[in-house]
Design an enzyme around this catalytic site. Structure first.
Site, PDB file in Angstrom:
ATOM      1  N   LYS A 234      13.000  -9.509   1.250  1.00 37.65           N
ATOM      2  CA  LYS A 234      12.300  -9.705  -0.207  1.00 37.65           C
ATOM      3  C   LYS A 234      10.719  -9.081  -0.092  1.00 37.65           C
ATOM      4  O   LYS A 234      10.274  -8.739   0.789  1.00 37.65           O
ATOM      5  CB  LYS A 234      12.203 -11.333  -0.127  1.00 37.65           C
ATOM      6  CG  LYS A 234      11.311 -12.219   0.377  1.00 37.65           C
ATOM      7  CD  LYS A 234      11.556 -13.489   0.046  1.00 37.65           C
ATOM      8  CE  LYS A 234      10.643 -14.322   0.940  1.00 37.65           C
ATOM      9  NZ  LYS A 234      10.667 -15.643   0.723  1.00 37.65           N
TER      10      LYS A 234
ATOM     11  N   TYR B 165     -20.718   0.402  -8.263  1.00 36.15           N
ATOM     12  CA  TYR B 165     -20.903  -0.250  -9.446  1.00 36.15           C
ATOM     13  C   TYR B 165     -21.909  -1.563  -9.107  1.00 36.15           C
ATOM     14  O   TYR B 165     -21.838  -1.956  -8.247  1.00 36.15           O
ATOM     15  CB  TYR B 165     -19.768  -1.158 -10.255  1.00 36.15           C
ATOM     16  CG  TYR B 165     -18.697   0.164 -10.601  1.00 36.15           C
ATOM     17  CD1 TYR B 165     -19.186   0.729 -11.720  1.00 36.15           C
ATOM     18  CD2 TYR B 165     -17.529   0.133 -10.146  1.00 36.15           C
ATOM     19  CE1 TYR B 165     -18.377   1.617 -12.343  1.00 36.15           C
ATOM     20  CE2 TYR B 165     -16.672   1.250 -10.774  1.00 36.15           C
ATOM     21  CZ  TYR B 165     -17.032   1.959 -11.877  1.00 36.15           C
ATOM     22  OH  TYR B 165     -16.241   2.631 -12.532  1.00 36.15           O
TER      23      TYR B 165
END
EC number: 5.1.1.1
Length: 383
Positions: A36, A275
Site C-alpha cells: 500500500k 527566503y
C-alpha cells in the site's frame, strides 16, 4: 534523464530482507507483501515484479486502484488482497479477476454476494473483526447477523480469511492492549468455528506483531515496512539487536534517492541564504543548489536541519527548503562541481542518510516520509 532526481531499488537488499522475514515465521506461514502507499514510496510497478522475482506470491494493497496497478505490472499471476477501499461498482471487477478483499461491514458483504452472482463466481472475502483497534471491522454485536449472512450467501461468498489488526504492536506501552486484542480475536475465532464457519486463512500480524508476538503468526503475516529495510520503531530494533547480541542491522535498505548539483554559488559572510532570514552565513560559504524541494517529498521542516551526501561527505541544508530546490553547504567539500551526484536518502561511500534521521529532524514517521515520495520520480532496479 528528464527528471531532477531518481530512486534506485536494490534487488539484493530485498532478497536479504525477505529471507530474514521468512526465518522469523518459518516455512508453514505465508508471507503477504504489503505494498500500500505506492509500495511505501518504492513504486508498485517497480517493486511488485521485483518482489515476485524474489519469491513473493501474495500481495496486500489498500485499494482497487493499487490492485489494478499491481495486476497490470506483474509478469506472472499472484494472489492480490485488498485491505481497505473497494467501492461497490468495483466489486464485480475484483471478483472476476480473483482479487480477494476485506469485508468489515454488512453492506459490503451483501454487495459482494450480489456482484458474485453477476460475475458467476464466488467472492473471496476476508472478514475483519473489531478487537480493540476501533477503525474497521465487525463489532461483536454484529456477529450473529454476520454469521447468518455468511451461511445464507455461501453459494456466492467464500470465507477466505478471518483477520484483525493490532493497535500499535511496535511499542511496549501498548502491550496490554495488544494482549487484550489477541484474547478477543481468539474468542471470536472459536465462535466462528462453533458456527461451522472455517476460513482458509487466519491472519492478524503486521511487521511489529510478527517480531514482538510470535503467537500472532497463525497462517499468514502481512509485512510492510520491514521488507523495505526499516524497523517498525527504534524500540523494536534496539530490543531485537540486544536480545540477539548483534552489532549489524540484519535488514538492508532498498532505496537510494539521488539527484545532482544544479548550480554553485559563493555567499559572503553575513549574507542571508534563501527566503526570509532563517539562515545567515557565519563565514564566506560555497552553496550547492539541488533541484529537489518539498514538491518532490523533501519536507520543508528539514530546512536548516536536513543533510545530503556529496562525494561521500555530509552537507547540511541551509535556508528554507523551497518547492523545487534547496541549498546545501559545500564549503568544506574539496573539488565539488556542478553535476556531482547528491544522495538525498541512502548510501554514498561509507556514509548513509537514513529515513530514521529524517524522522528525528522533522517529527515524521518512516512511513510518512517514504509514502510522500511522488509517483513521477523515476524508480530503477539495481543489483
Amino acid at each position: 534523464m528528464f527528471h531532477s532526481s531518481y530512486i534506485e531499488i536494490s534487488k539484493s537488499a530485498l532478497h536479504n530482507n525477505i529471507n530474514f522475514i521468512k526465518q522469523q515465521i518459518g516455512p508453514q506461514v505465508q508471507l503477504s507483501s504489503v505494498i500500500k502507499g505506492n509500495a511505501y514510496g518504492h513504486g508498485i510497478e517497480v517493486f511488485g515484479p521485483l518482489a515476485q522475482d524474489c519469491g513473493i506470491t501474495h500481495f496486500a494493497v489498500f485499494s482497487a486502484d493499487e490492485a489494478l496497478r499491481l495486476q497490470e505490472s506483474l509478469p506472472s499471476p499472484a494472489t492480490i488482497m485488498i485491505m481497505g477501499f473497494l467501492d461497490n461498482p468495483e466489486l464485480e471487477w475484483a471478483i472476476q479477476h480473483d482479487i480477494e478483499f476485506f469485508v468489515f461491514e454488512p453492506e459490503r458483504l451483501l454487495e459482494a454476494a450480489k456482484a458474485a452472482g453477476k460475475a458467476g463466481k464466488k467472492a473471496k472475502v476476508h472478514i475483519e473483526l473489531e478487537t480493540g483497534m476501533n477503525r474497521t471491522g465487525f463489532d461483536p454485536a454484529e456477529l450473529h447477523q454476520l454469521k447468518e449472512m455468511l451461511h445464507e450467501h455461501r453459494q456466492y461468498v467464500q470465507l477466505q480469511g478471518l483477520c484483525t489488526h493490532y493497535a500499535g504492536a511496535e511499542s511496549s506501552e501498548n502491550h496490554h492492549r495488544i494482549l487484550a486484542q489477541q484474547k478477543n480475536f481468539l474468542a471470536l475465532r472459536k465462535s466462528f468455528q462453533e458456527s461451522s464457519l472455517t476460513p482458509s486463512q487466519i491472519h492478524t500480524a503486521c511487521s511489529a506483531a510478527m517480531m514482538g508476538y510470535t503467537d500472532t503468526h497463525m497462517d499468514m503475516v502481512r509485512v510492510g515496512i520491514m521488507q523495505y529495510g526499516f524497523w517498525p520503531s527504534p524500540e523494536m530494533y534496539t530490543d531485537y539487536m540486544s536480545r540477539n547480541d548483534m552489532q549489524q542491522d540484519p535488514l538492508k535498505l532498498l532505496i537510494n534517492w539521488k539527484s545532482s548539483i544544479m548550480s554553485l554559488k559563493h555567499v559572503p559572510q553575513g549574507d542571508y541564504i534563501g527566503y526570509g532570514a532563517s539562515y545567515q552565513a557565519p563565514r564566506d560559504m560555497k552553496i550547492a543548489v539541488i533541484p529537489v524541494g518539498y514538491a518532490w517529498g523533501y519536507s520543508r521542516s528539514l530546512s536548516n536541519q536536513g543533510q545530503v551526501l556529496i562525494q561521500g561527505l555530509k552537507a547540511g541544508v541551509v535556508g528554507i527548503v523551497n518547492m523545487n530546490v534547496m541549498m546545501v553547504d559545500v564549503t568544506d567539500i574539496p573539488g565539488v562541481q556542478k553535476g556531482n551526484e547528491v544522495v538525498l536518502l541512502g548510501k554514498q561511500g561509507d556514509q548513509s542518510i537514513s529515513v530514521a534521521s529524517f524522522s528525528e529532524l522533522s517529527s515524521q514517521l518512516n512511513y510518512e516520509l517514504l509514502t510522500r515520495l511522488p509517483l513521477n520520480i523515476p524508480r530503477f532496479v539495481v543489483p
